[in-house]
Structure formats: structure tokens, C-alpha cells
Design an enzyme around this catalytic site. Structure first.
Site, PDB file in Angstrom:
ATOM      1  N   THR A   1       1.480   3.883   1.531  1.00  0.00           N
ATOM      2  CA  THR A   1       2.111   4.460   2.726  1.00  0.00           C
ATOM      3  C   THR A   1       3.136   3.526   3.379  1.00  0.00           C
ATOM      4  OG1 THR A   1       0.401   3.576   4.182  1.00  0.00           O
ATOM      5  CG2 THR A   1       0.043   5.802   3.319  1.00  0.00           C
ATOM      6  N   LYS A   2       3.236   2.291   2.925  1.00  0.00           N
ATOM      7  CA  LYS A   2       4.128   1.324   3.587  1.00  0.00           C
ATOM      8  C   LYS A   2       5.599   1.612   3.231  1.00  0.00           C
ATOM      9  CE  LYS A   2       0.602  -0.410   5.416  1.00  0.00           C
ATOM     10  NZ  LYS A   2      -0.278  -1.550   5.431  1.00  0.00           N
ATOM     11  N   ASN A   3       6.540   1.021   3.964  1.00  0.00           N
ATOM     12  CA  ASN A   3       7.967   1.300   3.726  1.00  0.00           C
ATOM     13  C   ASN A   3       8.387   0.959   2.304  1.00  0.00           C
ATOM     14  OD1 ASN A   3       7.713   1.607   6.507  1.00  0.00           O
ATOM     15  ND2 ASN A   3       9.820   0.939   6.891  1.00  0.00           N
ATOM     16  N   LEU A   4       7.915  -0.174   1.802  1.00  0.00           N
ATOM     17  CA  LEU A   4       8.089  -0.517   0.386  1.00  0.00           C
ATOM     18  C   LEU A   4       6.707  -0.382  -0.232  1.00  0.00           C
ATOM     19  CD1 LEU A   4       9.773  -1.568  -1.983  1.00  0.00           C
ATOM     20  CD2 LEU A   4       9.293  -3.890  -1.218  1.00  0.00           C
TER      21      LEU A   4
ATOM     22  N   TYR B   1       0.864  -1.184   0.000  1.00  0.00           N
ATOM     23  CA  TYR B   1       0.000   0.000   0.000  1.00  0.00           C
ATOM     24  C   TYR B   1       0.908   1.244   0.000  1.00  0.00           C
ATOM     25  CZ  TYR B   1      -3.751   3.081   1.659  1.00  0.00           C
ATOM     26  OH  TYR B   1      -4.678   4.091   1.780  1.00  0.00           O
TER      27      TYR B   1
END
Ligand SMILES: *Cc1c(COP(=O)(O)O)cnc(C)c1O
Length: 399
Positions: free
Chosen positions: A209-212, A207
């Protein structure tokens, strides 16, 4: 430091310091600016190939992502939510089975269990790390029909792995599957082992907003077991191994080639980005200490995030416990400083999950966390001056 009660707010907009600049919770544009050329090239390659579903880019990303986690198998899918469902379905968890997890997580952790037809059983968190407590899980195993419980699903919340020593011991005692909800933890480690390689199965979300992060929805299941990998591949494509011969009822949860191509570019930068997040976290810690705001309980001040020495934290979020949290958040919002609450309502108190049969008071550590947690701006490109602005504003709130 005195705690302000929400009803005691006396400040007005005229209190806003002259030099205060807005600080966003996240700014995707800064990351894109640095990798724009590579991303557009990757997109162009997919467009030229005209292969949009499960193409060579998906296979390539699956391999690269699994390698990055140090795990033999990776299966791309449509979202993190689907990766959770696929993980459980690949392990044949379904009606009649139960899965134990935490009430202090994103909704999908529990809804994916329901989607498999299984029963979610909840256990409280460790208040230090906000992660599922293995002791609390033991407690649930003592009071429920053991034979029904097939798996435990710890969540690596905010980017810190759950206590995998404790969960490994639990697995050995009870013979349960361990499934990681690693949606927030790509690149995180426990005792040097990467999230995604700790459990029998793991689910990642990409998603935005996630780190990856993808340019849309995307997810990945990882597993050390060829059998689960094979089953998940069949399930994500309508239970079909040979075209139009459906050996079981699966679903459409394929990964787009465009997302895979974008993710593979970003994967190369992720170790550097996660290190920047760790540096920002250390800097927030330092700034709060210098400002004299830090305490060991919210009765006396702000409680900083606690990292277990065995955990390699990737700070998907930097989350403090704050006295008068809601008033503080409003104060920050008025000064255009981003913050978020992950999560304001524990899952056992969500109206849609009332049928699980829990009530207020059942998970006191989760309920206390829901009232106190505040996530501050955190992303690799966040600047020092922005962190200073955030901490200055918080200091002025408590002054
Ligand atoms: C983001 C997230 C999910 C769901 O991932 P999606 O890709 O949004 O479906 C599940 N669990 C946790 C803990 C998450 O943070």
C-alpha cells in the site's frame, strides 16, 4: 454545518443517491495495467538468472533508491519493520538505551525499539501536521535521564516530513541520533532535501500500500554514513561478513531479487505518481471548499490536511479531521466509498504496550487525532469523478 451524533443517524439505504458508484480506497490493478509489460520482463530476468536472494537486482535497486533520495548508502531488507530495527541495531542501540518517538504511528515504530532491547519513550504530536513535536521531545528530555536517550525517531506521517529544522536544532543541542521512520514518505522532501537523506539513518517500507510498493514485503535502510551501511549489511545476513564466520548475532532480513527488480521498475515512475497524489490532494481541498465544508476546527466543520510550506508532501494518505467521524465513516461504507482510520488507537493505549507505563490523557493531541482522523481514497490513478463522488457523499452526510 451541524454535527451528527452517532446515535442520531436517521438515514437508510434508500438515501443512497441513484448515481453513486463505489470508490475504492486503493486499486492496485490500475497501476499494474500501465506497467505490466515492464514488470513481467523484470520478473522474467530474475527467473532466468535463478538468483533470488541479494542478487545483482538488489544491488542495482539499492543504488538507484539511494540516488533517488540523494543519500550515499541504501541497504535492502525484508520489510519496513526490519529497516527500523536494522537502523537502530546498526547504530548499536540496545538494552539500557532509550529512543523517543510518537504514539501516533503504526505499531512497528514502537515495536522495533523494543525488538532492539531499548526503551521507547513517547512524546506528543503537533496537531497541525500529526507529526512528532520537537517541543514535546524537549519536554521528555528534561524529565528523563538524558544519558539513556540515544536517538529520536520522528515519523513522516501520511507522507509529510516531520519538522526537520526543529529536529536538527534538537540534535545540535543534545547530541542525539536522528532516525527517520520514512515508511510512508518515499519522495517526500523537507526544504528540498529528500526523506532518507535528512537523518543519520532512515527506514523505508515497500509494503504493497505504500507510495513505492513491492509485490510482497520489502524495506530499505538509508544512511549518509559508510559505517552504518556496513554494519547494517552484516546484521541483515546473520552477522556474517565471511561465509559461516559470524562476528555478531544478526538476523535474516535479506531482500528478494524479485522484489528489488519490481521496485526498480516502479522507482522510475514514482516522481510522476507522487505528483498525481499532490494534484488529487489539491483537488480534494478545492472540492471541500466549494462544498462549504471546510473549517479551522471540527467544532465547525471538516479540517483539511495542513502542509508545512517547507515540506514537499507526497500524500501517502489524504487525511481530514471530521466531526462525528465514526458515523461519517459508516455512512461512506454503506455507499461503498472506501475510507480508513490511521490510527484508531494511539500506541500508548495499546494493550500490548501497557508495560510502557502510559495512561489515557498522557498525549492529548494524539488521542484527539485518533478520534477525528479519516483517510479518504488516495492513489495516483484515482479519477476526478471518484473524488467528486467522495466529496458529494460527505456533503450529503453533513447536510
Ligand atoms: C508501513 C509502516 C511501517 C512498517 O513497514 P512494513 O514494511 O509493513 O514492515 C513502519 N512504520 C510506519 C509509519 C509505516 O507506515
Amino acid at each position: 454545518m451541524t454535527q451528527r451524533h452517532p446515535t442520531e443517524q436517521r438515514y437508510t439505504m434508500t438515501d443512497v443517491p441513484e448515481n453513486s458508484q463505489p470508490v475504492q480506497m486503493l486499486d492496485f490493478a490500475r497501476q499494474f495495467a500501465g506497467i505490466r509489460k515492464e514488470i513481467l520482463e523484470a520478473i522474467e530476468n530474475v527467473c532466468d538468472s535463478q538468483r533470488f536472494i541479494l542478487g545483482p537486482q538488489v544491488e542495482s535497486f539499492e543504488k538507484a533508491a539511494a540516488r533517488a533520495c540523494g543519500v550515499p548508502h541504501g541497504v535492502g531488507c525484508a520489510s519496513g519493520t526490519d529497516a527500523l530495527w536494522l537502523a537502530m541495531a546498526a547504530a548499536n542501540i540496545g538494552p539500557g538505551d532509550a529512543v523517543i518517538t510518537t504514539p501516533f504511528s503504526f505499531f512497528a515504530t514502537v515495536s522495533a525499539i523494543l525488538r532492539c532491547g531499548a526503551q521507547p519513550l513517547l512524546a506528543d504530536i503537533d496537531p497541525a501536521t500529526f507529526n512528532l513535536s520537537a517541543d514535546a521531545v524537549e519536554g521528555v528530555l528534561r524529565t528523563h535521564t538524558r544519558s539513556k536517550v540515544k536517538a529520536v525517531m520522528p515519523v513522516h506521517l501520511y507522507g509529510q516530513c516531520a519538522d526537520w529544522d526543529a529536529f536538527t536544532a534538537l540534535k545540535q543541542r543534545h547530541g542525539l541520533l536522528l532516525i527517520e521512520d520514512a515508511a510512508q514518505a518515499f519522495g517526500a522532501t523537507w526544504d528540498g532535501i529528500y526523506a532518507g537523506a535528512l537523518g543519520d539513518l532512515a527506514a523505508f517500507s515497500f509494503y504493497p500500500t505504500k507510495n513505492l510498493s513491492a509485490f510482497g514485503d520489502a524495506g530499505l535502510l538509508t544512511t549518509p554514513l559508510a559505517e552504518f551501511d556496513d554494519h547494517a549489511r552484516v546484521l541483515r545476513a546473520h552477522g556474517m561478513r565471511q561465509r559461516y564466520y559470524h562476528e555478531e548475532v544478526g538476523w535474516n532480513s535479506r531482500l528478494d531479487s524479485l522484489q528489488a527488480a519490481i521496485l526498480e521498475v516502479k522507482l522510475r515512475y514514482l516522481p510522476e505518481w507522487n505528483q498525481q497524489r499532490r494534484d488529487h490532494a489539491a483537488r480534494y481541498d478545492e472540492l471541500f471548499r466549494v462544498a462549504g465544508l471546510v473549517a479551522s476546527s471540527t467544532a465547525e466543520g471538516i479540517v483539511l490536511p495542513i502542509t508545512d510550506p517547507r515540506a514537499g508532501h507526497v500524500f501517502h494518505q489524504y487525511v481530514i479531521r471530521a466531526p462525528g467521524r465514526d458515523a461519517l465513516r459508516q455512512y461512506l461504507t454503506e455507499r461503498k466509498i472506501g475510507s480508513e482510520i490511521y490510527y484508531p488507537v494511539p500506541l500508548h493505549l495499546q494493550t500490548s504496550l501497557a508495560s510502557l507505563g502510559y495512561k489515557a490523557g498522557d498525549f492529548p493531541a494524539s488521542e484527539a487525532a485518533a478520534v477525528e482522523v479519516l483517510a479518504l481514497p488516495m492513489y495516483p490513478e484515482l479519477r476526478d469523478d471518484e473524488q467528486q463522488t467522495v466529496v458529494d457523499a460527505i456533503a450529503s452526510f453533513y447536510k
